[in-house]
Write a protein that holds these residues in place. Structure first.
Motif, PDB file in Angstrom:
ATOM      1  N   HIS A 189       8.167   1.345   5.295  1.00 34.29           N
ATOM      2  CA  HIS A 189       9.277   1.926   4.831  1.00 34.29           C
ATOM      3  C   HIS A 189       8.905   3.477   4.693  1.00 34.29           C
ATOM      4  O   HIS A 189       7.432   3.283   3.954  1.00 34.29           O
ATOM      5  CB  HIS A 189       9.534   1.200   3.985  1.00 34.29           C
ATOM      6  N   LEU A 190       9.486   4.249   5.394  1.00 34.68           N
ATOM      7  CA  LEU A 190       9.252   6.117   4.595  1.00 34.68           C
ATOM      8  C   LEU A 190      10.554   5.257   4.080  1.00 34.68           C
ATOM      9  O   LEU A 190      11.261   5.325   3.020  1.00 34.68           O
ATOM     10  CB  LEU A 190       9.864   7.027   6.123  1.00 34.68           C
ATOM     11  N   VAL A 191       9.251   6.233   2.522  1.00 37.18           N
ATOM     12  CA  VAL A 191      10.258   6.183   0.875  1.00 37.18           C
ATOM     13  C   VAL A 191      10.046   7.582   0.628  1.00 37.18           C
ATOM     14  O   VAL A 191      10.123   8.992   0.672  1.00 37.18           O
ATOM     15  CB  VAL A 191       9.577   5.175  -0.227  1.00 37.18           C
ATOM     16  N   SER A 192      11.222   7.800  -1.113  1.00 34.95           N
ATOM     17  CA  SER A 192      10.987   9.014  -1.102  1.00 34.95           C
ATOM     18  C   SER A 192       9.907   9.126  -2.806  1.00 34.95           C
ATOM     19  O   SER A 192       9.785   7.566  -3.069  1.00 34.95           O
ATOM     20  CB  SER A 192      12.039   9.473  -1.417  1.00 34.95           C
ATOM     21  N   GLY A 193       9.982  10.145  -3.313  1.00 29.45           N
ATOM     22  CA  GLY A 193       8.923   9.612  -4.472  1.00 29.45           C
ATOM     23  C   GLY A 193       7.592  10.368  -4.696  1.00 29.45           C
ATOM     24  O   GLY A 193       7.081  11.236  -3.576  1.00 29.45           O
ATOM     25  N   ASP A 194       6.629   9.823  -5.189  1.00 33.63           N
ATOM     26  CA  ASP A 194       5.432  10.254  -5.412  1.00 33.63           C
ATOM     27  C   ASP A 194       4.464   9.473  -4.195  1.00 33.63           C
ATOM     28  O   ASP A 194       3.299  10.386  -4.391  1.00 33.63           O
ATOM     29  CB  ASP A 194       4.521   9.121  -6.415  1.00 33.63           C
ATOM     30  N   TYR A 195       4.939   9.357  -2.969  1.00 37.72           N
ATOM     31  CA  TYR A 195       4.116   9.013  -2.098  1.00 37.72           C
ATOM     32  C   TYR A 195       5.199   8.420  -1.219  1.00 37.72           C
ATOM     33  O   TYR A 195       6.658   8.357  -0.865  1.00 37.72           O
ATOM     34  CB  TYR A 195       3.211   7.521  -1.597  1.00 37.72           C
ATOM     35  N   ASP A 196       4.721   8.930   0.104  1.00 32.17           N
ATOM     36  CA  ASP A 196       5.630   8.899   1.749  1.00 32.17           C
ATOM     37  C   ASP A 196       5.745   7.939   2.424  1.00 32.17           C
ATOM     38  O   ASP A 196       7.336   7.154   3.023  1.00 32.17           O
ATOM     39  CB  ASP A 196       5.038   9.703   2.577  1.00 32.17           C
ATOM     40  N   PHE A 197       5.173   6.321   2.334  1.00 35.98           N
ATOM     41  CA  PHE A 197       5.340   5.121   3.176  1.00 35.98           C
ATOM     42  C   PHE A 197       4.377   4.015   2.371  1.00 35.98           C
ATOM     43  O   PHE A 197       3.663   4.366   1.215  1.00 35.98           O
ATOM     44  CB  PHE A 197       4.457   5.441   4.141  1.00 35.98           C
ATOM     45  N   ALA A 198       5.428   2.795   2.103  1.00 39.23           N
ATOM     46  CA  ALA A 198       4.847   1.695   1.858  1.00 39.23           C
ATOM     47  C   ALA A 198       5.003   0.531   2.329  1.00 39.23           C
ATOM     48  O   ALA A 198       5.895   0.322   2.972  1.00 39.23           O
ATOM     49  CB  ALA A 198       6.874   1.241   0.737  1.00 39.23           C
ATOM     50  N   VAL A 199       3.799   0.106   2.541  1.00 34.16           N
ATOM     51  CA  VAL A 199       3.693  -0.629   4.187  1.00 34.16           C
ATOM     52  C   VAL A 199       2.895  -2.130   2.983  1.00 34.16           C
ATOM     53  O   VAL A 199       2.118  -2.145   2.216  1.00 34.16           O
ATOM     54  CB  VAL A 199       1.969   0.361   3.924  1.00 34.16           C
ATOM     55  N   GLU A 200       3.717  -2.979   3.339  1.00 39.81           N
ATOM     56  CA  GLU A 200       3.620  -4.348   2.996  1.00 39.81           C
ATOM     57  C   GLU A 200       2.546  -4.936   3.861  1.00 39.81           C
ATOM     58  O   GLU A 200       2.421  -5.148   5.320  1.00 39.81           O
ATOM     59  CB  GLU A 200       4.988  -4.957   2.800  1.00 39.81           C
ATOM     60  N   ALA A 228       0.640  -0.772   0.015  1.00 42.56           N
ATOM     61  CA  ALA A 228      -0.027  -0.135   0.458  1.00 42.56           C
ATOM     62  C   ALA A 228       1.034   1.319  -0.075  1.00 42.56           C
ATOM     63  O   ALA A 228       2.259   1.137   0.932  1.00 42.56           O
ATOM     64  CB  ALA A 228      -1.110  -0.400   0.799  1.00 42.56           C
ATOM     65  N   GLU A 229       0.463   2.457  -0.827  1.00 43.68           N
ATOM     66  CA  GLU A 229       1.173   4.059  -1.333  1.00 43.68           C
ATOM     67  C   GLU A 229       0.338   4.195  -0.390  1.00 43.68           C
ATOM     68  O   GLU A 229      -0.686   4.539  -0.223  1.00 43.68           O
ATOM     69  CB  GLU A 229       1.235   4.111  -2.728  1.00 43.68           C
ATOM     70  N   ILE A 230       1.606   5.281   0.986  1.00 42.81           N
ATOM     71  CA  ILE A 230       0.620   6.134   1.775  1.00 42.81           C
ATOM     72  C   ILE A 230       0.468   6.857   1.862  1.00 42.81           C
ATOM     73  O   ILE A 230       2.037   7.480   2.013  1.00 42.81           O
ATOM     74  CB  ILE A 230      -0.042   5.314   3.416  1.00 42.81           C
ATOM     75  N   ASN A 231       0.169   8.232   1.252  1.00 39.39           N
ATOM     76  CA  ASN A 231       0.480   9.869   1.884  1.00 39.39           C
ATOM     77  C   ASN A 231      -0.085   9.899   2.692  1.00 39.39           C
ATOM     78  O   ASN A 231      -1.343  10.025   3.284  1.00 39.39           O
ATOM     79  CB  ASN A 231      -0.309  10.619   0.080  1.00 39.39           C
ATOM     80  N   VAL A 232       1.094  11.115   3.005  1.00 38.64           N
ATOM     81  CA  VAL A 232       0.113  11.420   5.117  1.00 38.64           C
ATOM     82  C   VAL A 232       0.243  13.401   4.759  1.00 38.64           C
ATOM     83  O   VAL A 232       1.320  13.676   4.224  1.00 38.64           O
ATOM     84  CB  VAL A 232       0.545  11.423   5.492  1.00 38.64           C
ATOM     85  N   GLU A 233      -0.362  13.914   5.793  1.00 38.34           N
ATOM     86  CA  GLU A 233       0.163  15.267   5.774  1.00 38.34           C
ATOM     87  C   GLU A 233       0.783  15.332   7.186  1.00 38.34           C
ATOM     88  O   GLU A 233      -0.457  14.992   7.745  1.00 38.34           O
ATOM     89  CB  GLU A 233      -0.741  16.298   4.974  1.00 38.34           C
TER      90      GLU A 233
END
Length: 162
Positions: A96-107, A67-72
């Motif tokens: 994982h906190l990631v760079s790019g188009d979204y903030d977190f990658a959640v498995e 799941a890609e998750i964006n946060v504010e």
């Protein structure tokens, strides 16, 4: 740290290696290997040991998704606080906190696609900081945890008939 790094390299390939085998592979004596492992565990460099499971080969396997998750964020809330809340859910296998188009990658692991979907929509999406989620279901796993999953058939060529 050099001895510890050598031990880590062996453990990362196969955490079931016994101390004598690790000593033989690294050129260290068994006591130095045991001490290195104890230090790595005490310093929380090694957090645990686990099997890499090919869930597709289990009769009642697990559904995996990313799941890609964006946060504010606001002034009082940072990535660490959001990550801490997400990581507490048993369905979260990796975060994982990631760079790019979204903030977190959640498995995420679940028994069914509905379980995964329900978890994201009912537990993650309603968090005040979460602005968007996108879920990708994993259809096939070819490599996980550094381990390549193979089907046992070495000849992947197509048959040719005259």
């Amino acid at each position: 740290m050099d001895a510890e790094r050598e031990v880590l390299d062996v453990l990362a390939r196969n955490a079931r290696e016994d101390i004598d085998d690790i000593a033989a592979q690294t050129g260290l004596d068994a006591d130095a290997v045991a001490e290195a492992i104890a230090t790595l565990e005490a310093n929380h460099v090694v957090h645990g040991y686990q099997a890499v499971v090919d869930w597709d080969r289990v009769d009642e396997g697990k559904i995996r998704a990313v799941a890609e998750i964006n946060v504010e964020l606001d002034r009082e809330t940072g990535y660490d606080q959001v990550a801490d809340r997400i990581a507490k859910f048993p369905a979260v296998d990796a975060l994982h906190l990631v760079s790019g188009d979204y903030d977190f990658a959640v498995e995420v692991l679940g028994e069914t696609m509905q379980d995964v979907s329900r978890f994201i929509s009912e537990q993650v999406a309603p968090m005040p900081e979460v602005t968007q989620t996108v879920t990708h279901y994993i259809m096939e796993t070819y490599k996980d945890g550094g381990v390549r999953f193979e089907d046992g058939d070495d000849d992947d060529r197509l048959s040719v008939s005259p």
